[in-house]
Design an enzyme around this catalytic site. Structure first.
Site, PDB file in Angstrom:
ATOM      1  N   SER A   1       0.877  -1.228  -0.160  1.00 16.50           N
ATOM      2  CA  SER A   1      -0.012   0.014  -0.017  1.00 16.50           C
ATOM      3  C   SER A   1       0.930   1.209   0.096  1.00 16.50           C
ATOM      4  O   SER A   1       0.230   2.089  -0.334  1.00 16.50           O
ATOM      5  CB  SER A   1      -0.766   0.046   1.323  1.00 16.50           C
ATOM      6  OG  SER A   1      -1.764  -0.963   1.418  1.00 16.50           O
TER       7      SER A   1
ATOM      8  N   GLU B   1      -3.761   0.321  -9.258  1.00 18.77           N
ATOM      9  CA  GLU B   1      -2.574   1.508  -9.290  1.00 18.77           C
ATOM     10  C   GLU B   1      -1.145   0.871  -9.602  1.00 18.77           C
ATOM     11  O   GLU B   1      -0.850  -0.037  -8.860  1.00 18.77           O
ATOM     12  CB  GLU B   1      -2.699   2.125  -7.913  1.00 18.77           C
ATOM     13  CG  GLU B   1      -1.760   3.432  -7.707  1.00 18.77           C
ATOM     14  CD  GLU B   1      -1.544   4.103  -6.286  1.00 18.77           C
ATOM     15  OE1 GLU B   1      -1.961   3.437  -5.368  1.00 18.77           O
ATOM     16  OE2 GLU B   1      -1.552   5.327  -6.471  1.00 18.77           O
TER      17      GLU B   1
ATOM     18  N   HIS C   1      -1.014  -2.660  -7.383  1.00 16.29           N
ATOM     19  CA  HIS C   1      -1.684  -2.008  -6.181  1.00 16.29           C
ATOM     20  C   HIS C   1      -3.173  -2.663  -6.186  1.00 16.29           C
ATOM     21  O   HIS C   1      -3.710  -1.482  -7.122  1.00 16.29           O
ATOM     22  CB  HIS C   1      -1.146  -0.635  -5.515  1.00 16.29           C
ATOM     23  CG  HIS C   1      -1.822  -0.383  -4.449  1.00 16.29           C
ATOM     24  ND1 HIS C   1      -2.027   0.935  -4.162  1.00 16.29           N
ATOM     25  CD2 HIS C   1      -2.273  -1.104  -3.266  1.00 16.29           C
ATOM     26  CE1 HIS C   1      -2.814   1.100  -2.777  1.00 16.29           C
ATOM     27  NE2 HIS C   1      -2.986  -0.371  -2.473  1.00 16.29           N
TER      28      HIS C   1
ATOM     29  N   ASN D   1      -3.035   6.283  -1.553  1.00 16.13           N
ATOM     30  CA  ASN D   1      -2.999   6.299   0.017  1.00 16.13           C
ATOM     31  C   ASN D   1      -2.443   7.679   0.287  1.00 16.13           C
ATOM     32  O   ASN D   1      -2.487   7.876   1.611  1.00 16.13           O
ATOM     33  CB  ASN D   1      -2.402   5.092   0.602  1.00 16.13           C
ATOM     34  CG  ASN D   1      -3.025   3.632   0.497  1.00 16.13           C
ATOM     35  OD1 ASN D   1      -4.282   3.935   0.902  1.00 16.13           O
ATOM     36  ND2 ASN D   1      -2.514   2.720   0.115  1.00 16.13           N
TER      37      ASN D   1
HETATM   38  P1  NAD Z   1      -3.534  -9.696   5.876  1.00 15.83           P
HETATM   39  O1  NAD Z   1      -2.871  -9.673   7.090  1.00 15.83           O
HETATM   40  O2  NAD Z   1      -4.934 -10.077   5.796  1.00 15.83           O
HETATM   41  O3  NAD Z   1      -2.674 -10.773   5.142  1.00 15.83           O
HETATM   42  C1  NAD Z   1      -1.257 -11.083   5.056  1.00 15.83           C
HETATM   43  C2  NAD Z   1      -0.892 -12.304   4.926  1.00 15.83           C
HETATM   44  O4  NAD Z   1       0.566 -12.522   4.622  1.00 15.83           O
HETATM   45  C3  NAD Z   1      -1.093 -13.375   6.055  1.00 15.83           C
HETATM   46  O5  NAD Z   1      -2.032 -14.462   5.705  1.00 15.83           O
HETATM   47  C4  NAD Z   1       0.173 -14.035   6.595  1.00 15.83           C
HETATM   48  O6  NAD Z   1       0.166 -15.355   7.173  1.00 15.83           O
HETATM   49  C5  NAD Z   1       1.151 -13.765   5.220  1.00 15.83           C
HETATM   50  N1  NAD Z   1       2.555 -13.792   5.423  1.00 15.83           N
HETATM   51  C6  NAD Z   1       3.097 -13.239   6.280  1.00 15.83           C
HETATM   52  N2  NAD Z   1       4.361 -13.368   5.987  1.00 15.83           N
HETATM   53  C7  NAD Z   1       4.671 -14.464   5.032  1.00 15.83           C
HETATM   54  C8  NAD Z   1       5.420 -14.826   4.395  1.00 15.83           C
HETATM   55  N3  NAD Z   1       6.951 -14.600   4.489  1.00 15.83           N
HETATM   56  N4  NAD Z   1       5.250 -15.517   3.348  1.00 15.83           N
HETATM   57  C9  NAD Z   1       4.008 -15.743   2.756  1.00 15.83           C
HETATM   58  N5  NAD Z   1       3.012 -15.335   3.506  1.00 15.83           N
HETATM   59  C10 NAD Z   1       3.223 -14.465   4.689  1.00 15.83           C
HETATM   60  O7  NAD Z   1      -2.952  -8.346   4.939  1.00 15.83           O
HETATM   61  P2  NAD Z   1      -3.801  -7.906   3.456  1.00 15.83           P
HETATM   62  O8  NAD Z   1      -4.745  -6.841   4.196  1.00 15.83           O
HETATM   63  O9  NAD Z   1      -4.223  -8.904   2.658  1.00 15.83           O
HETATM   64  O10 NAD Z   1      -2.482  -6.982   2.989  1.00 15.83           O
HETATM   65  C11 NAD Z   1      -1.486  -7.564   2.383  1.00 15.83           C
HETATM   66  C12 NAD Z   1      -0.789  -6.506   1.598  1.00 15.83           C
HETATM   67  O11 NAD Z   1      -1.749  -5.923   0.687  1.00 15.83           O
HETATM   68  C13 NAD Z   1      -0.029  -5.436   2.511  1.00 15.83           C
HETATM   69  O12 NAD Z   1       1.104  -5.191   1.643  1.00 15.83           O
HETATM   70  C14 NAD Z   1      -1.180  -4.424   2.306  1.00 15.83           C
HETATM   71  O13 NAD Z   1      -0.525  -3.008   2.583  1.00 15.83           O
HETATM   72  C15 NAD Z   1      -1.693  -4.587   1.055  1.00 15.83           C
HETATM   73  N6  NAD Z   1      -2.962  -4.104   0.604  1.00 15.83           N
HETATM   74  C16 NAD Z   1      -3.979  -3.995   1.668  1.00 15.83           C
HETATM   75  C17 NAD Z   1      -5.194  -3.506   1.350  1.00 15.83           C
HETATM   76  C18 NAD Z   1      -6.265  -3.792   2.321  1.00 15.83           C
HETATM   77  O14 NAD Z   1      -7.535  -2.940   2.232  1.00 15.83           O
HETATM   78  N7  NAD Z   1      -6.293  -4.534   3.479  1.00 15.83           N
HETATM   79  C19 NAD Z   1      -5.586  -2.637   0.185  1.00 15.83           C
HETATM   80  C20 NAD Z   1      -4.498  -2.921  -0.875  1.00 15.83           C
HETATM   81  C21 NAD Z   1      -3.150  -3.294  -0.296  1.00 15.83           C
END
Ligand code: NAD
Length: 297
Positions: free
Chosen positions: A120, A153, A141, A191
């Site tokens: 993000s 994005e 993104h 963001n």
């Molecule tokens: P989340 O916490 O729901 O999921 C993250 C996952 O990553 C977990 O299942 C965890 O077990 C896994 N993980 C951690 N370390 C790992 C590794 N070494 N190898 C493999 N898997 C691993 O997080 P999310 O909300 O899905 O966010 C993920 C990414 O997407 C982040 O970078 C976040 O900034 C980005 N993002 C989130 C949103 C949102 O609305 N939540 C929107 C756009 C982008």
């Protein structure tokens, strides 16, 4: 660039949505997580979300079965990466963790494989710098919920090759998305604009200028936002919001990006929004009713 094998790292909220859209478009997808539990939950979510599409008529049951059969889950990143044409990293928003993952995939993936991140806010250029192929590293993104939201994005790092940017734009269109390409500065565009608004809403709540309902309703009714900023923060995850504010604050060195102390307290207390059951609202599985959390009543 010929892309057919895609690895998605992280089966959380975003990772399972990204796997969903690639599989629906006919790509072979390996969904990789460190947690078997997260993989099981991610696959169950994909199936549930596809059921919704079937019920709405935007997908048939047969198409669902074909898409599901395109997704394989694994905890073995090195093996999955070794056959990848594209890797989309969607693990937890933490720079050190992402750098570790980028070093790992750079070591295992074929030389031509594109390494994308769904971060993000973290610098694409800094992630690229830990690899031997900075020209092939890019930000892809997706927005939440991925199967529904049209925008991707695309963020070009300082060294991203033009052809890689064009290939990822083209690929996004193949997924039925609309790509918009920007440069690599803290928070990119989405963001950099969204998070200060959410942070300001939390500051206004903390100062008692308005309550949770007043703040969200003013932005919904007055600005035609489909969701108020506090509900949106709960939906994104308050830990994710705090990480992004920290990136903006340290990246620009401007105090206007200082994360609200209330946001910091909520994350320290484990109240992370919808995913933890408590944020500005209280969430009960199966219920869509918006109930203001007891702390804010
Ligand atoms: P989340 O916490 O729901 O999921 C993250 C996952 O990553 C977990 O299942 C965890 O077990 C896994 N993980 C951690 N370390 C790992 C590794 N070494 N190898 C493999 N898997 C691993 O997080 P999310 O909300 O899905 O966010 C993920 C990414 O997407 C982040 O970078 C976040 O900034 C980005 N993002 C989130 C949103 C949102 O609305 N939540 C929107 C756009 C982008």
């Amino acid at each position: 660039m010929n892309i057919s094998n895609v690895v998605v790292i992280g089966a959380g909220a975003m990772g399972n949505g990204i796997a969903h859209v690639f599989a629906t478009a006919g790509f072979r997808v390996s969904l990789v997580d460190i947690s078997e539990e997260a993989l099981a939950k991610g696959l169950a979510n994909i199936s549930k979300n596809m059921d919704r599409q079937v019920a709405k008529g935007s997908m048939t049951e047969d198409q669902k079965q074909v898409a599901i059969s395109c997704i394989h889950s694994s905890t073995d990143l090195a093996s999955a990466a070794s056959a990848a044409d594209l890797i989309v990293e969607a693990a937890t928003e933490n720079e050190e963790l992402k750098k570790k993952i980028f070093k790992q995939i750079d070591a295992s993936a074929p030389a031509n494989c594109i390494l994308a991140t769904n971060t993000s806010s973290i610098s694409i250029t800094r992630l690229a710098a830990v690899t031997s192929r900075p020209g092939k590293v890019i930000g892809m993104h997706f927005m939440n919920p991925v199967p529904v939201m049209k925008l991707v994005e695309i963020i070009l790092g300082y060294q991203t090759e033009k052809e890689v940017g064009q290939a990822v734009e083209e690929l996004s269109r193949t997924l039925g998305k609309i790509p918009l390409t920007v440069k690599d500065f803290p928070g990119f565009i989405a963001n950099r604009i969204l998070m200060p608004m959410i942070n300001e809403a939390i500051c206004a709540l903390h100062e008692g200028v308005g309550g949770v309902e007043e703040i969200d309703q003013i932005m919904k009714l007055g600005m035609a936002h489909p969701m108020g900023p506090l509900q949106l923060a709960d939906f994104i995850g308050l830990d994710v919001c705090l990480s992004i504010m920290n990136v903006l604050h340290s990246g620009f060195g401007n105090p206007k990006y200082f994360p609200s102390p209330l946001l910091q307290n909520m994350v320290s207390a484990g109240n992370l929004g919808a995913k933890s059951g408590q944020g500005f609202y209280t969430y009960t599985p199966g219920s869509k009713e918006l109930i203001v959390a007891p702390y804010f009543k």
